[in-house]
Design an enzyme around this catalytic site. Structure first.
Site, PDB file in Angstrom:
ATOM      1  N   GLY A 184       0.815  -1.212   0.000  1.00  0.00           N
ATOM      2  CA  GLY A 184       0.000   0.000   0.000  1.00  0.00           C
ATOM      3  C   GLY A 184       0.848   1.261   0.000  1.00  0.00           C
ATOM      4  O   GLY A 184       0.498   2.262   0.628  1.00  0.00           O
ATOM      5  N   HIS A 185       1.967   1.237  -0.731  1.00  0.00           N
ATOM      6  CA  HIS A 185       2.956   2.330  -0.658  1.00  0.00           C
ATOM      7  C   HIS A 185       2.500   3.631  -1.313  1.00  0.00           C
ATOM      8  O   HIS A 185       3.152   4.655  -1.161  1.00  0.00           O
ATOM      9  CB  HIS A 185       4.279   1.885  -1.290  1.00  0.00           C
ATOM     10  CG  HIS A 185       4.257   1.843  -2.792  1.00  0.00           C
ATOM     11  ND1 HIS A 185       3.599   0.845  -3.496  1.00  0.00           N
ATOM     12  CD2 HIS A 185       4.776   2.676  -3.727  1.00  0.00           C
ATOM     13  CE1 HIS A 185       3.740   1.073  -4.787  1.00  0.00           C
ATOM     14  NE2 HIS A 185       4.449   2.172  -4.957  1.00  0.00           N
ATOM     15  N   ARG A 186       1.378   3.594  -2.036  1.00  0.00           N
ATOM     16  CA  ARG A 186       0.893   4.839  -2.660  1.00  0.00           C
ATOM     17  C   ARG A 186      -0.157   5.549  -1.814  1.00  0.00           C
ATOM     18  O   ARG A 186      -0.533   6.677  -2.113  1.00  0.00           O
ATOM     19  CB  ARG A 186       0.301   4.533  -4.042  1.00  0.00           C
ATOM     20  CG  ARG A 186       1.364   4.315  -5.100  1.00  0.00           C
ATOM     21  CD  ARG A 186       0.705   4.173  -6.463  1.00  0.00           C
ATOM     22  NE  ARG A 186       1.639   4.332  -7.545  1.00  0.00           N
ATOM     23  CZ  ARG A 186       1.320   4.206  -8.831  1.00  0.00           C
ATOM     24  NH1 ARG A 186       0.069   3.903  -9.160  1.00  0.00           N
ATOM     25  NH2 ARG A 186       2.217   4.363  -9.767  1.00  0.00           N
ATOM     26  N   GLY A 187      -0.641   4.887  -0.795  1.00  0.00           N
ATOM     27  CA  GLY A 187      -1.665   5.483   0.062  1.00  0.00           C
ATOM     28  C   GLY A 187      -1.086   6.465   1.060  1.00  0.00           C
ATOM     29  O   GLY A 187       0.128   6.675   1.137  1.00  0.00           O
ATOM     30  N   GLY A 200       1.030   4.221   3.720  1.00  0.00           N
ATOM     31  CA  GLY A 200       2.132   3.498   3.091  1.00  0.00           C
ATOM     32  C   GLY A 200       3.181   4.420   2.500  1.00  0.00           C
ATOM     33  O   GLY A 200       4.394   4.167   2.628  1.00  0.00           O
ATOM     34  N   SER A 257      -7.188   0.608  12.604  1.00  0.00           N
ATOM     35  CA  SER A 257      -7.838   1.906  12.726  1.00  0.00           C
ATOM     36  C   SER A 257      -8.504   2.004  14.096  1.00  0.00           C
ATOM     37  O   SER A 257      -8.864   0.987  14.700  1.00  0.00           O
ATOM     38  CB  SER A 257      -8.891   2.035  11.630  1.00  0.00           C
ATOM     39  OG  SER A 257      -9.890   2.959  11.981  1.00  0.00           O
ATOM     40  N   SER A 258      -8.701   3.233  14.549  1.00  0.00           N
ATOM     41  CA  SER A 258      -9.352   3.442  15.853  1.00  0.00           C
ATOM     42  C   SER A 258     -10.824   3.017  15.835  1.00  0.00           C
ATOM     43  O   SER A 258     -11.436   2.873  16.895  1.00  0.00           O
ATOM     44  CB  SER A 258      -9.256   4.908  16.262  1.00  0.00           C
ATOM     45  OG  SER A 258      -9.863   5.734  15.288  1.00  0.00           O
ATOM     46  N   CYS A 259     -11.393   2.783  14.645  1.00  0.00           N
ATOM     47  CA  CYS A 259     -12.808   2.392  14.582  1.00  0.00           C
ATOM     48  C   CYS A 259     -13.042   0.954  15.055  1.00  0.00           C
ATOM     49  O   CYS A 259     -14.177   0.500  15.126  1.00  0.00           O
ATOM     50  CB  CYS A 259     -13.369   2.580  13.179  1.00  0.00           C
ATOM     51  SG  CYS A 259     -12.781   1.367  12.002  1.00  0.00           S
ATOM     52  N   TYR A 315     -15.792  -2.418   8.072  1.00  0.00           N
ATOM     53  CA  TYR A 315     -14.355  -2.110   8.058  1.00  0.00           C
ATOM     54  C   TYR A 315     -13.726  -2.480   9.401  1.00  0.00           C
ATOM     55  O   TYR A 315     -12.659  -3.100   9.463  1.00  0.00           O
ATOM     56  CB  TYR A 315     -14.161  -0.625   7.761  1.00  0.00           C
ATOM     57  CG  TYR A 315     -12.727  -0.168   7.738  1.00  0.00           C
ATOM     58  CD1 TYR A 315     -11.872  -0.542   6.698  1.00  0.00           C
ATOM     59  CD2 TYR A 315     -12.217   0.650   8.738  1.00  0.00           C
ATOM     60  CE1 TYR A 315     -10.554  -0.118   6.657  1.00  0.00           C
ATOM     61  CE2 TYR A 315     -10.902   1.083   8.713  1.00  0.00           C
ATOM     62  CZ  TYR A 315     -10.080   0.695   7.677  1.00  0.00           C
ATOM     63  OH  TYR A 315      -8.763   1.124   7.642  1.00  0.00           O
ATOM     64  N   LYS A 329     -10.691  -5.207  10.381  1.00  0.00           N
ATOM     65  CA  LYS A 329      -9.459  -4.831  11.091  1.00  0.00           C
ATOM     66  C   LYS A 329      -9.300  -5.623  12.396  1.00  0.00           C
ATOM     67  O   LYS A 329      -8.183  -5.999  12.768  1.00  0.00           O
ATOM     68  CB  LYS A 329      -9.446  -3.325  11.358  1.00  0.00           C
ATOM     69  CG  LYS A 329      -9.276  -2.491  10.093  1.00  0.00           C
ATOM     70  CD  LYS A 329      -7.969  -2.824   9.417  1.00  0.00           C
ATOM     71  CE  LYS A 329      -7.740  -2.053   8.134  1.00  0.00           C
ATOM     72  NZ  LYS A 329      -6.475  -2.423   7.480  1.00  0.00           N
ATOM     73  N   THR A 368      -4.956   6.541  15.110  1.00  0.00           N
ATOM     74  CA  THR A 368      -6.140   7.392  15.168  1.00  0.00           C
ATOM     75  C   THR A 368      -6.395   7.978  13.784  1.00  0.00           C
ATOM     76  O   THR A 368      -5.803   7.554  12.798  1.00  0.00           O
ATOM     77  CB  THR A 368      -5.924   8.489  16.229  1.00  0.00           C
ATOM     78  OG1 THR A 368      -7.151   9.190  16.408  1.00  0.00           O
ATOM     79  CG2 THR A 368      -4.822   9.468  15.834  1.00  0.00           C
ATOM     80  N   ASN A 369      -7.259   8.997  13.672  1.00  0.00           N
ATOM     81  CA  ASN A 369      -7.541   9.638  12.378  1.00  0.00           C
ATOM     82  C   ASN A 369      -6.251  10.214  11.787  1.00  0.00           C
ATOM     83  O   ASN A 369      -5.529  10.946  12.454  1.00  0.00           O
ATOM     84  CB  ASN A 369      -8.549  10.777  12.563  1.00  0.00           C
ATOM     85  CG  ASN A 369      -9.878  10.282  13.047  1.00  0.00           C
ATOM     86  OD1 ASN A 369     -10.567   9.563  12.360  1.00  0.00           O
ATOM     87  ND2 ASN A 369     -10.237  10.653  14.266  1.00  0.00           N
ATOM     88  N   HIS A 401     -12.012  11.446   4.302  1.00  0.00           N
ATOM     89  CA  HIS A 401     -12.216  11.688   5.725  1.00  0.00           C
ATOM     90  C   HIS A 401     -12.429  13.186   5.963  1.00  0.00           C
ATOM     91  O   HIS A 401     -12.277  14.004   5.068  1.00  0.00           O
ATOM     92  CB  HIS A 401     -11.023  11.166   6.521  1.00  0.00           C
ATOM     93  CG  HIS A 401     -10.945   9.676   6.548  1.00  0.00           C
ATOM     94  ND1 HIS A 401     -10.093   8.950   5.740  1.00  0.00           N
ATOM     95  CD2 HIS A 401     -11.622   8.763   7.284  1.00  0.00           C
ATOM     96  CE1 HIS A 401     -10.250   7.662   5.983  1.00  0.00           C
ATOM     97  NE2 HIS A 401     -11.173   7.513   6.907  1.00  0.00           N
ATOM     98  N   TRP A 433     -20.819  18.749   7.425  1.00  0.00           N
ATOM     99  CA  TRP A 433     -21.729  17.701   7.915  1.00  0.00           C
ATOM    100  C   TRP A 433     -21.835  17.707   9.435  1.00  0.00           C
ATOM    101  O   TRP A 433     -20.851  17.904  10.147  1.00  0.00           O
ATOM    102  CB  TRP A 433     -21.205  16.340   7.490  1.00  0.00           C
ATOM    103  CG  TRP A 433     -21.590  15.955   6.090  1.00  0.00           C
ATOM    104  CD1 TRP A 433     -21.844  16.798   5.043  1.00  0.00           C
ATOM    105  CD2 TRP A 433     -21.756  14.624   5.586  1.00  0.00           C
ATOM    106  NE1 TRP A 433     -22.146  16.070   3.927  1.00  0.00           N
ATOM    107  CE2 TRP A 433     -22.101  14.731   4.219  1.00  0.00           C
ATOM    108  CE3 TRP A 433     -21.648  13.365   6.149  1.00  0.00           C
ATOM    109  CZ2 TRP A 433     -22.337  13.631   3.419  1.00  0.00           C
ATOM    110  CZ3 TRP A 433     -21.877  12.249   5.346  1.00  0.00           C
ATOM    111  CH2 TRP A 433     -22.222  12.388   3.988  1.00  0.00           C
TER     112      TRP A 433
END
Length: 307
Positions: A11-14, A17, A108-110, A137, A141, A165-166, A180, A203
């Site tokens: 995932g190096h493009r995210g 990553g 993820s924190s979720c 999701y 995880k 976290t976020n 996000h 929102w």
């Protein structure tokens, strides 16, 4: 993990990553392996097996995932569950089959229950119902954490998990339908300023509290954990402070230099009321976040929208 170890960053493009890749290069690691999702579909069991057998990485940072904000999570529930399970199942299992020395799985924190006590401690996992909008999701995880622990227990595999976290930082997603909150606010305020719009709609109520970690800080934490943590259970990675969405919107408004008004669309969901990480565990190991929120957002804004 020495400077010549063969390290695969999935995932190096995210957002995450790419930050890990930058940090490894900065620290002088030279034998780095990457594949784009076009070159290697990690959902494909056969192709993932071929890749591991051919490359034989010694260390793996598993940052590849299908990710998104509230709307994307809630809309593509099946894909969020299926694709994340497939990616992590294939990578973790092939890491075991091919004798990877150590793997770091990122979640993820979720993963925590919607109404878990704040700040969120690692031992709150699986103590109550999840936030419904991102439950698929989160379940994927949680499965990843438990998978790493199962391979450690059964095979003595050195697989560890970190739950950030976020996140925000370079290479973030600015698509208003799938992003996000922080990148969405940056884009909304920037476009409103450019188009001289009288107001920006955000929102929810603005009341939820969120914590934000710069991806460069997370990358440093990941390398730190790879060098210093070998145990069951996941480690929270965060800053240990949060901010209301309203105050975040006002901060982004200030950084962008937008002069118009804020309008709150209260028909839209707020999500979890608060998501603050307890970072005592990683702080006690010897790591702390360094990048302040305003400094980090300013840097991201200038690189993304000013250049």
């Amino acid at each position: 993990m020495d400077k010549h170890s063969k390290i695969y960053v999935a995932g190096h493009r995210g957002l995450v990553g790419s930050a890990i890749l930058r940090a490894l290069e900065k620290h002088g690691y030279t034998n780095l392996v990457t594949r784009t999702s076009q070159e290697l579909d990690l959902r494909d069991q056969h192709r993932t097996a071929e890749f591991f057998a051919q490359e034989k990485p010694q260390y793996v940072f598993l940052a590849a995932a299908k990710v998104g904000g509230i709307q994307a999570n809630n809309t593509y529930r099946a894909e969020f569950l299926y694709e994340n399970l497939m990616i992590q199942n294939n990578v973790i299992h092939q890491a075991h089959i091919n004798g990877v020395k150590k793997l770091l799985f990122l979640g993820s924190s979720c993963i925590y229950p919607k109404l878990a006590p704040q700040p969120l401690k690692e031992d709150s996992l699986l103590t109550g119902p999840l936030e419904p909008t991102n439950e698929p999701y989160a379940i994927a995880k949680i499965a990843g954490i438990k998978m790493c622990d199962a391979y450690r227990s059964q095979y003595n595999s050195n697989f560890i998990s970190a739950m950030p976290t976020n996140m925000y930082g370079p290479n973030d997603n600015y698509d208003l339908n799938n992003s996000h909150v922080l990148p969405a606010l940056l884009r909304k305020f920037h476009e409103a300023k450019e188009q001289n719009l009288p107001n920006v709609t955000v929102w929810g109520t603005g009341k939820p509290l969120r914590e934000f970690l710069h991806s460069d800080d997370l990358a440093e934490a990941c390398i730190f954990l790879m060098q210093n943590y070998d145990d069951f259970g996941h480690v929270n990675v965060g800053v240990g402070e949060d901010i209301s969405i309203k105050d975040l919107a006002l901060l982004v408004k200030k950084i962008v230099g937008y002069e118009g008004d804020l309008v709150w669309d209260t028909s839209k969901p707020d999500g979890t009321p608060r998501k603050l990480m307890d970072v005592t565990k990683i702080n006690n190991l010897g790591w702390k976040a360094k990048i302040g929120l305003e400094e980090g957002i300013r840097d991201v804004y200038e690189k993304k929208f000013k250049n």
